[in-house]
Design an enzyme around this catalytic site. Structure first.
Site, PDB file in Angstrom:
ATOM      1  N   ASN A  13       0.936  -1.244  -0.067  1.00 25.23           N
ATOM      2  CA  ASN A  13      -0.109  -0.149  -0.209  1.00 25.23           C
ATOM      3  C   ASN A  13       0.842   1.290  -0.089  1.00 25.23           C
ATOM      4  OD1 ASN A  13      -1.909   2.148   0.488  1.00 25.23           O
ATOM      5  ND2 ASN A  13      -2.150   1.454   2.712  1.00 25.23           N
ATOM      6  N   TRP A  14       0.919   1.833  -1.030  1.00 21.79           N
ATOM      7  CA  TRP A  14       1.970   3.063  -1.304  1.00 21.79           C
ATOM      8  C   TRP A  14       1.375   4.178  -0.733  1.00 21.79           C
ATOM      9  CZ3 TRP A  14       4.203   2.382  -7.025  1.00 21.79           C
ATOM     10  CH2 TRP A  14       5.414   1.396  -6.757  1.00 21.79           C
ATOM     11  N   LYS A  15      -0.065   4.329  -0.217  1.00 18.28           N
ATOM     12  CA  LYS A  15      -0.389   5.638   0.266  1.00 18.28           C
ATOM     13  C   LYS A  15      -0.188   6.922  -0.546  1.00 18.28           C
ATOM     14  CE  LYS A  15       0.394   3.588   4.842  1.00 18.28           C
ATOM     15  NZ  LYS A  15       0.177   3.775   6.178  1.00 18.28           N
ATOM     16  N   HIS A  99      -9.426   1.352   4.928  1.00 18.92           N
ATOM     17  CA  HIS A  99      -8.200   1.424   5.656  1.00 18.92           C
ATOM     18  C   HIS A  99      -8.252   2.457   6.736  1.00 18.92           C
ATOM     19  CE1 HIS A  99      -4.085   2.800   6.169  1.00 18.92           C
ATOM     20  NE2 HIS A  99      -3.512   1.570   5.529  1.00 18.92           N
ATOM     21  N   GLU A 101      -6.462   4.803   7.664  1.00 15.86           N
ATOM     22  CA  GLU A 101      -6.405   6.329   7.437  1.00 15.86           C
ATOM     23  C   GLU A 101      -7.617   6.684   6.687  1.00 15.86           C
ATOM     24  OE1 GLU A 101      -2.593   5.767   5.128  1.00 15.86           O
ATOM     25  OE2 GLU A 101      -1.930   5.233   7.309  1.00 15.86           O
ATOM     26  N   GLU A 171      -5.258  -4.659  10.776  1.00 19.38           N
ATOM     27  CA  GLU A 171      -4.322  -3.644  10.926  1.00 19.38           C
ATOM     28  C   GLU A 171      -4.737  -3.015  12.296  1.00 19.38           C
ATOM     29  OE1 GLU A 171      -2.463  -2.833   6.973  1.00 19.38           O
ATOM     30  OE2 GLU A 171      -4.161  -1.488   6.964  1.00 19.38           O
ATOM     31  N   GLY A 177       2.492   2.343  10.721  1.00 18.29           N
ATOM     32  CA  GLY A 177       3.394   3.411  10.351  1.00 18.29           C
ATOM     33  C   GLY A 177       3.946   4.067  11.411  1.00 18.29           C
ATOM     34  N   SER A 217       3.542  -1.694  10.404  1.00 16.19           N
ATOM     35  CA  SER A 217       4.841  -2.114  10.533  1.00 16.19           C
ATOM     36  C   SER A 217       5.493  -3.452  10.234  1.00 16.19           C
ATOM     37  CB  SER A 217       5.412  -1.424  12.255  1.00 16.19           C
ATOM     38  OG  SER A 217       4.872  -0.265  12.054  1.00 16.19           O
TER      39      SER A 217
HETATM   40  C1  PEP Z   1      -0.683   0.303   5.921  1.00 18.09           C
HETATM   41  O1  PEP Z   1      -0.845   1.196   5.261  1.00 18.09           O
HETATM   42  O2  PEP Z   1      -1.844  -0.665   5.551  1.00 18.09           O
HETATM   43  C2  PEP Z   1       0.406  -0.031   6.730  1.00 18.09           C
HETATM   44  C3  PEP Z   1       0.259  -1.412   7.487  1.00 18.09           C
HETATM   45  O3  PEP Z   1       1.389   0.771   6.912  1.00 18.09           O
HETATM   46  P1  PEP Z   1       3.010   0.302   7.650  1.00 18.09           P
HETATM   47  O4  PEP Z   1       3.363  -0.697   6.990  1.00 18.09           O
HETATM   48  O5  PEP Z   1       3.596   1.587   7.124  1.00 18.09           O
HETATM   49  O6  PEP Z   1       2.813   0.341   9.072  1.00 18.09           O
END
Ligand code: PEP
Length: 256
Positions: A13-15, A99, A101, A171, A177, A217
């Site tokens: 997931n490049w956001k 997600h 976010e 998640e 993050g 993470s």
């Molecule tokens: C995500 O964006 O779904 C995610 C898990 O981010 P990260 O790996 O940076 O924690």
């Protein structure tokens, strides 16, 4: 578990990262690093700006493009939104929905996410449906209630027989993050709970087939242990998917 392990799925997931030229640069290295790996699924969700070009660059490879979000209507006066019809018309059938976010920064609620889930399924897409508790909810002992509620509300418009097309991503919000990974026990416990709830909603056969990814993470250094857990079938990776080397190491998780 008493069943064959489900096919692993490693998802990026490049956001809101990478321009088109940065995406091209990434793929020119990454595709070489994972060439010949055909015993697992790999997908990358770039920004909408990169998506159509990525579809073309991934043709003939084993890596699939995915969208990070979509609206539930096919078309209309919805400024700034992208529809399932637009995505499927360019060959994108995977879409991340719910997600954290989107839930927390853009205030998407369970009702809206449920409509998006229903729409994705009715357009023949495969949603990657994210659920997860905040730190406050975990500390108050609400993790299982939150996960059960998010799961049942997200799946409520979907027929039992279609539930097998859903990919679930656990998640924990506090691990996304932040560099803080959930412990292996916390991950397995949440995944087992989600699988058992899917069983109640859609039947045990489907629950055994649905892939449940962990996200929060994930890095080359922790992916092998996470993938070793019974109810973990893959990972949704943010930060560590932005560099080809690090995402390729995650894809080849057994070698770490
Ligand atoms: C995500 O964006 O779904 C995610 C898990 O981010 P990260 O790996 O940076 O924690």
């Amino acid at each position: 578990m008493g069943q064959d392990k489900r096919r692993p799925l490693l998802a990026a997931n490049w956001k809101m990262h990478k321009t088109v030229s940065e995406m091209e640069e990434f793929l020119s290295s990454f595709l070489k690093m994972v060439s010949g790996i055909d015993d697992r699924d790999i997908f990358i969700a770039p920004s909408f700006v990169c998506l159509h070009d990525m579809v073309k660059l991934l043709k003939g490879t084993q890596v699939e493009p995915a969208a990070q979000n979509m609206f539930y209507k096919e078309e209309g006066a919805f400024t700034g939104e992208v529809s399932p019809k637009m995505l499927t018309s360019i060959g994108v059938s995977l879409v991340i929905l719910g997600h954290s976010e989107r839930r927390h920064i853009f205030h998407e609620d369970d009702e809206l996410i449920g409509k998006k889930m229903e729409s994705a399924i009715s357009h023949g897409m495969r949603p990657v449906f994210c659920v997860g508790e905040t730190l406050e909810e975990r500390e108050k002992g609400l993790t299982s209630t939150v996960l059960k509620n998010q799961l049942s509300r997200g799946l409520q418009g979907i027929k039992e027989s279609d539930t097998g097309r859903v990919i679930v991503a656990y998640e924990p919000v506090w691990a996304i993050g932040t560099g803080k990974t959930a412990t292996l026990e916390q991950i397995q416990e949440a995944h087992a709970l989600l699988r058992s709830e899917i069983g109640k909603l859609a039947g045990e056969d489907i629950a055994q087939k649905v892939r449940i990814l962990y996200g929060g993470s994930v890095k080359p250094g922790n992916i092998k242990d996470i993938m070793g857990l019974d109810d973990v079938d893959g990972a949704l990776v943010g930060g560590a998917s932005l560099e080809p080397e690090s995402f390729a190491q995650i894809v080849r998780f057994e070698e770490n």
